[in-house]
Motif scaffolding. Structure first.
Motif, PDB file in Angstrom:
ATOM      1  N   ARG B 112       0.486  45.854  -9.761  1.00 47.22           N
ATOM      2  CA  ARG B 112       0.532  46.094  -8.315  1.00 47.22           C
ATOM      3  C   ARG B 112       1.051  47.494  -7.985  1.00 47.22           C
ATOM      4  O   ARG B 112       2.190  47.815  -8.307  1.00 47.22           O
ATOM      5  CB  ARG B 112       1.406  45.033  -7.636  1.00 47.22           C
ATOM      6  CG  ARG B 112       0.728  43.656  -7.576  1.00 47.22           C
ATOM      7  CD  ARG B 112       1.674  42.612  -7.062  1.00 47.22           C
ATOM      8  NE  ARG B 112       2.785  42.392  -7.997  1.00 47.22           N
ATOM      9  CZ  ARG B 112       4.041  42.174  -7.624  1.00 47.22           C
ATOM     10  NH1 ARG B 112       4.360  42.147  -6.357  1.00 47.22           N
ATOM     11  NH2 ARG B 112       4.974  41.972  -8.536  1.00 47.22           N
ATOM     12  N   PRO B 113       0.229  48.328  -7.337  1.00 54.27           N
ATOM     13  CA  PRO B 113       0.698  49.658  -6.937  1.00 54.27           C
ATOM     14  C   PRO B 113       1.634  49.560  -5.734  1.00 54.27           C
ATOM     15  O   PRO B 113       1.207  49.179  -4.647  1.00 54.27           O
ATOM     16  CB  PRO B 113      -0.592  50.404  -6.581  1.00 54.27           C
ATOM     17  CG  PRO B 113      -1.621  49.350  -6.346  1.00 54.27           C
ATOM     18  CD  PRO B 113      -1.169  48.077  -6.972  1.00 54.27           C
ATOM     19  N   GLU B 114       2.893  49.886  -5.950  1.00 57.06           N
ATOM     20  CA  GLU B 114       3.887  49.764  -4.885  1.00 57.06           C
ATOM     21  C   GLU B 114       3.775  50.953  -3.938  1.00 57.06           C
ATOM     22  O   GLU B 114       3.846  52.098  -4.379  1.00 57.06           O
ATOM     23  CB  GLU B 114       5.287  49.738  -5.495  1.00 57.06           C
ATOM     24  CG  GLU B 114       6.056  48.504  -5.125  1.00 57.06           C
ATOM     25  CD  GLU B 114       7.396  48.447  -5.844  1.00 57.06           C
ATOM     26  OE1 GLU B 114       7.717  49.375  -6.612  1.00 57.06           O
ATOM     27  OE2 GLU B 114       8.097  47.456  -5.635  1.00 57.06           O
ATOM     28  N   GLY B 115       3.595  50.655  -2.666  1.00 58.46           N
ATOM     29  CA  GLY B 115       3.484  51.726  -1.682  1.00 58.46           C
ATOM     30  C   GLY B 115       2.049  52.039  -1.305  1.00 58.46           C
ATOM     31  O   GLY B 115       1.796  52.872  -0.450  1.00 58.46           O
ATOM     32  N   LEU B 116       1.080  51.375  -1.923  1.00 61.19           N
ATOM     33  CA  LEU B 116      -0.325  51.584  -1.559  1.00 61.19           C
ATOM     34  C   LEU B 116      -0.675  50.631  -0.424  1.00 61.19           C
ATOM     35  O   LEU B 116      -0.624  49.411  -0.585  1.00 61.19           O
ATOM     36  CB  LEU B 116      -1.243  51.326  -2.758  1.00 61.19           C
ATOM     37  CG  LEU B 116      -2.739  51.469  -2.485  1.00 61.19           C
ATOM     38  CD1 LEU B 116      -3.098  52.913  -2.172  1.00 61.19           C
ATOM     39  CD2 LEU B 116      -3.566  50.987  -3.666  1.00 61.19           C
ATOM     40  N   GLU B 117      -0.996  51.218   0.737  1.00 58.33           N
ATOM     41  CA  GLU B 117      -1.216  50.370   1.913  1.00 58.33           C
ATOM     42  C   GLU B 117      -2.599  49.723   1.911  1.00 58.33           C
ATOM     43  O   GLU B 117      -2.810  48.690   2.543  1.00 58.33           O
ATOM     44  CB  GLU B 117      -1.013  51.197   3.180  1.00 58.33           C
ATOM     45  CG  GLU B 117       0.472  51.418   3.454  1.00 58.33           C
ATOM     46  CD  GLU B 117       0.731  52.435   4.539  1.00 58.33           C
ATOM     47  OE1 GLU B 117      -0.202  52.732   5.311  1.00 58.33           O
ATOM     48  OE2 GLU B 117       1.868  52.940   4.597  1.00 58.33           O
ATOM     49  N   ASP B 118      -3.536  50.333   1.229  1.00 58.17           N
ATOM     50  CA  ASP B 118      -4.909  49.825   1.204  1.00 58.17           C
ATOM     51  C   ASP B 118      -4.976  48.599   0.288  1.00 58.17           C
ATOM     52  O   ASP B 118      -4.869  48.709  -0.926  1.00 58.17           O
ATOM     53  CB  ASP B 118      -5.823  50.933   0.674  1.00 58.17           C
ATOM     54  CG  ASP B 118      -7.281  50.667   0.963  1.00 58.17           C
ATOM     55  OD1 ASP B 118      -7.637  49.486   1.129  1.00 58.17           O
ATOM     56  OD2 ASP B 118      -8.062  51.634   1.005  1.00 58.17           O
ATOM     57  N   THR B 119      -5.132  47.418   0.886  1.00 60.49           N
ATOM     58  CA  THR B 119      -5.111  46.192   0.075  1.00 60.49           C
ATOM     59  C   THR B 119      -6.518  45.691  -0.248  1.00 60.49           C
ATOM     60  O   THR B 119      -6.690  44.612  -0.805  1.00 60.49           O
ATOM     61  CB  THR B 119      -4.356  45.069   0.817  1.00 60.49           C
ATOM     62  OG1 THR B 119      -4.994  44.895   2.092  1.00 60.49           O
ATOM     63  CG2 THR B 119      -2.898  45.419   1.011  1.00 60.49           C
ATOM     64  N   ARG B 120      -7.552  46.450   0.117  1.00 62.99           N
ATOM     65  CA  ARG B 120      -8.929  45.986  -0.119  1.00 62.99           C
ATOM     66  C   ARG B 120      -9.268  46.061  -1.607  1.00 62.99           C
ATOM     67  O   ARG B 120      -8.798  46.957  -2.308  1.00 62.99           O
ATOM     68  CB  ARG B 120      -9.918  46.868   0.670  1.00 62.99           C
ATOM     69  CG  ARG B 120      -9.704  46.849   2.160  1.00 62.99           C
ATOM     70  CD  ARG B 120     -10.601  47.829   2.875  1.00 62.99           C
ATOM     71  NE  ARG B 120     -10.319  49.216   2.493  1.00 62.99           N
ATOM     72  CZ  ARG B 120     -11.065  50.250   2.849  1.00 62.99           C
ATOM     73  NH1 ARG B 120     -12.143  50.055   3.586  1.00 62.99           N
ATOM     74  NH2 ARG B 120     -10.741  51.461   2.473  1.00 62.99           N
ATOM     75  N   PRO B 121     -10.071  45.104  -2.095  1.00 63.39           N
ATOM     76  CA  PRO B 121     -10.516  45.221  -3.488  1.00 63.39           C
ATOM     77  C   PRO B 121     -11.416  46.452  -3.631  1.00 63.39           C
ATOM     78  O   PRO B 121     -11.939  46.949  -2.636  1.00 63.39           O
ATOM     79  CB  PRO B 121     -11.312  43.940  -3.720  1.00 63.39           C
ATOM     80  CG  PRO B 121     -11.740  43.495  -2.368  1.00 63.39           C
ATOM     81  CD  PRO B 121     -10.694  43.972  -1.406  1.00 63.39           C
ATOM     82  N   TRP B 122     -11.591  46.933  -4.840  1.00 61.18           N
ATOM     83  CA  TRP B 122     -12.478  48.081  -5.018  1.00 61.18           C
ATOM     84  C   TRP B 122     -13.545  47.730  -6.049  1.00 61.18           C
ATOM     85  O   TRP B 122     -14.540  47.081  -5.706  1.00 61.18           O
ATOM     86  CB  TRP B 122     -11.657  49.334  -5.385  1.00 61.18           C
ATOM     87  CG  TRP B 122     -12.482  50.563  -5.640  1.00 61.18           C
ATOM     88  CD1 TRP B 122     -12.531  51.306  -6.766  1.00 61.18           C
ATOM     89  CD2 TRP B 122     -13.398  51.185  -4.724  1.00 61.18           C
ATOM     90  NE1 TRP B 122     -13.420  52.340  -6.625  1.00 61.18           N
ATOM     91  CE2 TRP B 122     -13.964  52.299  -5.401  1.00 61.18           C
ATOM     92  CE3 TRP B 122     -13.810  50.912  -3.405  1.00 61.18           C
ATOM     93  CZ2 TRP B 122     -14.911  53.134  -4.796  1.00 61.18           C
ATOM     94  CZ3 TRP B 122     -14.762  51.742  -2.813  1.00 61.18           C
ATOM     95  CH2 TRP B 122     -15.294  52.838  -3.493  1.00 61.18           C
ATOM     96  N   ILE B 123     -13.340  48.073  -7.310  1.00 61.33           N
ATOM     97  CA  ILE B 123     -14.366  47.839  -8.320  1.00 61.33           C
ATOM     98  C   ILE B 123     -14.641  46.342  -8.513  1.00 61.33           C
ATOM     99  O   ILE B 123     -15.769  45.928  -8.779  1.00 61.33           O
ATOM    100  CB  ILE B 123     -13.909  48.464  -9.666  1.00 61.33           C
ATOM    101  CG1 ILE B 123     -13.897  49.987  -9.560  1.00 61.33           C
ATOM    102  CG2 ILE B 123     -14.779  48.015 -10.836  1.00 61.33           C
ATOM    103  CD1 ILE B 123     -15.240  50.622  -9.325  1.00 61.33           C
ATOM    104  N   GLY B 124     -13.601  45.517  -8.350  1.00 65.03           N
ATOM    105  CA  GLY B 124     -13.718  44.098  -8.683  1.00 65.03           C
ATOM    106  C   GLY B 124     -14.505  43.262  -7.690  1.00 65.03           C
ATOM    107  O   GLY B 124     -14.937  42.157  -8.015  1.00 65.03           O
TER     108      GLY B 124
END
Lengths: 164, 519
Positions: B112-124
């Protein structure tokens, strides 16, 4: 502008003669030309490079009555590359369903035939057969333009496909 | 900028020059705080963020790569082993490009990237019920029963007259799959957002527990147009891990293969860009030149696209005197053709009208994004590993850097023309001074774990490879990074303000890889 025209003149016609024209092999149900809808179902882009090469003046695919079309509604043949990733399954199914019959399905490249090197991955279906019925397979990594031409002609001239 | 010695401002990070290329090393960080601090130092020292990836058991970690003038620095943050979803500090606050990489790691490993506001999936694409690479190699990955039920939350523009154009994943042509969402007013694009991941084949998972030779075949199939570059980066990584240095003849042949790949792709791109601007002549002319080159590849190397030519420890094919003479003749003919076609492009008013001021990526934006490659160099970013570092053979015949400053389609066309010419003269020098023809040596065995990095200037930009070996040549984890992942966000910036109809032209002038991005 004259430089451009001169260059065309100097280049001449490079198209190589090979095989029979499509008009002599077309089976009932098709016209005298073949329209192909290509779907990349997760290939590494190697097969696409050779599909592009078919359009260069040496092979001049379209001069033989074969063309790649944008809409599946216009297509006779579905040409699939890639091992079919999980994310592309639905797009592949929908494209297939949008192609009117009679239609053929040609799987191009090792990946489309059996998943190729990606076969054991969690992310792929292991080839087109795992998702839709395939009429013709062309292995190769990637297959050469000559093999592609041969396979396209073969798929076009064959008897009605099993998937109909 | 031109200081190639380790700087005092980079405490504890020191690189040793290497014969075979760019100085490169891994720097383990003990705590998340140290990782974050070191990343900030590298970034503020002018380091370009090149990528971020994860690795799972038995040594879970995050790796983050920075390219400085001194060489390649990869920070390694070990993660706790027994924690199911460990956290790591997000870099996206000061390195916006880290966003998609960190989302990829979250999708695939569950870190889990702490501080990353973008919670959307990407490659998966939310396709799996558990992160696939959090499971041991070979175990079945349960699918997410809710996959595909909800739309990806694209950022929407609203207002009178704004409408949306969805494109893909199946595109109108022979193109890889991906989705583009345009927000449009009239003919003008207000916003473009990409959704990639359609070609995700689980490459990082496939590398696990394989031998080096199998890994080389996979590395050659990351992106078909860059097979030499990815194979070479992988080979370099293996060779660094095993403390092996290939012979001068191998290095020269690899450099030659890499240039042949660059020339072939640039020829294809120049033809396709001209065609997208309405000049069919370009597609025919460049198509012939490319086909000639591919046929020479087949004749002298046995493969049109040079798949599997570069192997760890060597190359597959050597050249005899007859082949060298033939390739030198080809070199001269191609140079003449390119100069003639460059003149035709330059003189063609209609073509230049489409090229100039289309798809502008301003130099300051390219700098902020930390871009390199053709796209970066067309926006005045003077980075080219071949010119900057010059391991052998680049030091002997240093290729000049091709640079343009306008950042539009015309600039990207110009950079390609210049690079073909430079590649041809570099290839000529290589052919005329090819060292002894030893082509492959067996690589040594490793009794303990080993780790290595590789980096080469592929035709799009820097291609990076990392491998971690368990004893006796078993790949514990590996990752290959195509530059496309950094360049895709740049396309989102270059397109708005242009007409929808110019998108294919701009996209072609970038020519990014989907497969290399999605892995």
């Amino acid at each position: 502008m004259w430089k451009l025209l001169l260059k065309i003149f100097q280049t001449g016609i490079l198209t190589e003669k090979r095989g029979r024209p499509l008009s002599q092999t077309h089976p009932p149900g098709f016209g005298k030309s073949l329209a192909i809808r290509h779907v990349d179902a997760g290939s590494c882009n190697g097969c696409e490079l050779e599909l592009w090469a078919l359009e260069n003046p040496y092979y001049a695919l379209s001069s033989g009555g074969v063309k790649f079309v944008a809409s599946p509604r216009h297509a006779d043949l579905l040409l699939v590359t890639g091992p079919v990733t999980r994310a592309m399954k639905e797009a592949l199914l929908r494209t297939r369903d949008a192609i009117p019959g009679p239609r053929r399905v040609l799987a191009v490249g090792d990946c489309a035939c059996n998943g190729g090197i990606f076969r054991d991955s969690y992310a792929v279906h292991g080839g087109v057969d795992g998702v839709i019925p395939v009429d013709h397979h062309l292995p190769g990594c990637p297959p050469s333009p000559d093999e592609l031409l041969e396979a396209i002609h073969h798929a076009f001239g064959s008897s009605p496909p099993s998937s109909e | 900028m031109d200081n190639r010695n380790p700087r005092q401002s980079l405490p504890g990070l020191c690189l040793i020059p290497r014969e075979d290329g760019i100085p490169r090393a891994l720097f383990p960080q003990e705590t998340p705080e140290a990782y974050l601090a070191q990343a900030r130092i590298l970034e503020s020292a002018g380091g370009r963020f090149l990528g971020l990836w994860g690795a799972g058991d038995p040594e879970p970690r995050i790796c983050t790569a920075f390219l400085l003038r001194e060489g390649l620095f990869v920070l390694v943050l070990p993660l706790p082993k027994e924690t199911p979803s460990p956290t790591f500090p997000s870099l996206s606050g000061f390195i916006p490009a880290a966003n998609r990489f960190e989302r990829t790691v979250r999708d695939l490993f569950g870190f889990r990237p702490e501080g990353l506001e973008d919670t959307r999936p990407w490659i998966g694409h939310d396709l799996w019920a558990v992160p696939p690479l959090s499971l041991p190699p070979g175990s079945p990955v349960p699918e997410n029963p809710g996959a595909g039920s909800s739309d990806y939350p694209f950022v929407r523009v609203t207002g009178p007259g704004v409408h949306e154009i969805p494109v893909g994943p199946v595109h109108a042509g022979i193109i890889e799959p991906g989705h583009f969402r345009f927000q449009v007013v009239g003919e003008k694009v207000l916003r473009l957002e990409e959704l990639l991941g359609y070609t995700h084949k689980g490459v990082d998972g496939l590398f696990r527990n394989r031998d080096i030779a199998w890994g080389a075949r996979l590395a050659a199939r990351i992106s078909g147009d860059s097979t030499v570059a990815t194979s070479m980066a992988y080979a370099q990584a293996i060779e660094q891990a095993l403390d092996f240095s290939p012979a001068a003849g191998v290095r020269a042949l690899r450099a030659l293969l890499l240039e042949r790949e660059r020339i072939a792709n640039h020829l294809g791109d120049l033809g396709a860009i001209g065609n997208d601007a309405g000049l069919g002549f370009a597609l025919s002319q460049f198509g012939c030149l490319k086909e000639n080159l591919l046929r020479k590849n087949r004749q002298h190397f046995g493969a049109r696209y040079l798949f599997d030519q570069v192997t760890p420890g060597g190359v597959r094919t050597s050249l005899d005197d007859e082949a060298i003479a033939d390739l030198l003749e080809e070199n001269g003919i191609l140079l003449e053709e390119i100069l003639a076609l460059h003149k035709i492009y330059d003189d063609h008013g209609g073509l230049q009208d489409r090229f100039q001021n289309t798809g502008v990526l301003l130099p300051e934006v390219a700098h902020r994004l930390g871009l390199g490659g053709v796209v970066g160099r067309a926006s005045a970013q003077a980075w080219d590993l071949r010119a900057d570092h010059g391991g052998d053979p680049y030091r002997r015949f240093p290729p000049a850097l091709a640079l343009a400053h306008t950042g539009d389609v015309a600039a990207r066309v110009l950079v390609r023309f210049l690079e073909i010419q430079e590649s041809l003269s570099f290839s000529r020098a290589l052919l005329e001074h090819l060292p002894e023809h030893s082509i492959a040596e067996s690589i040594p065995d490793n009794s303990g774990p080993a780790e290595g990095l590789g980096i080469v200037e592929g035709f799009r930009g820097e291609v990076l490879a990392w491998v971690r070996l368990a004893p006796h040549g078993v790949i514990e984890a590996a990752h290959i990074q195509d530059p496309s992942a950094l360049l895709w966000p740049a396309l989102e910036i270059a397109v708005p303000g242009n007409l929808v109809a110019d998108f294919p032209l701009i996209n072609k002038s970038f020519n990014l890889s989907y497969s290399g991005n999605d892995l």
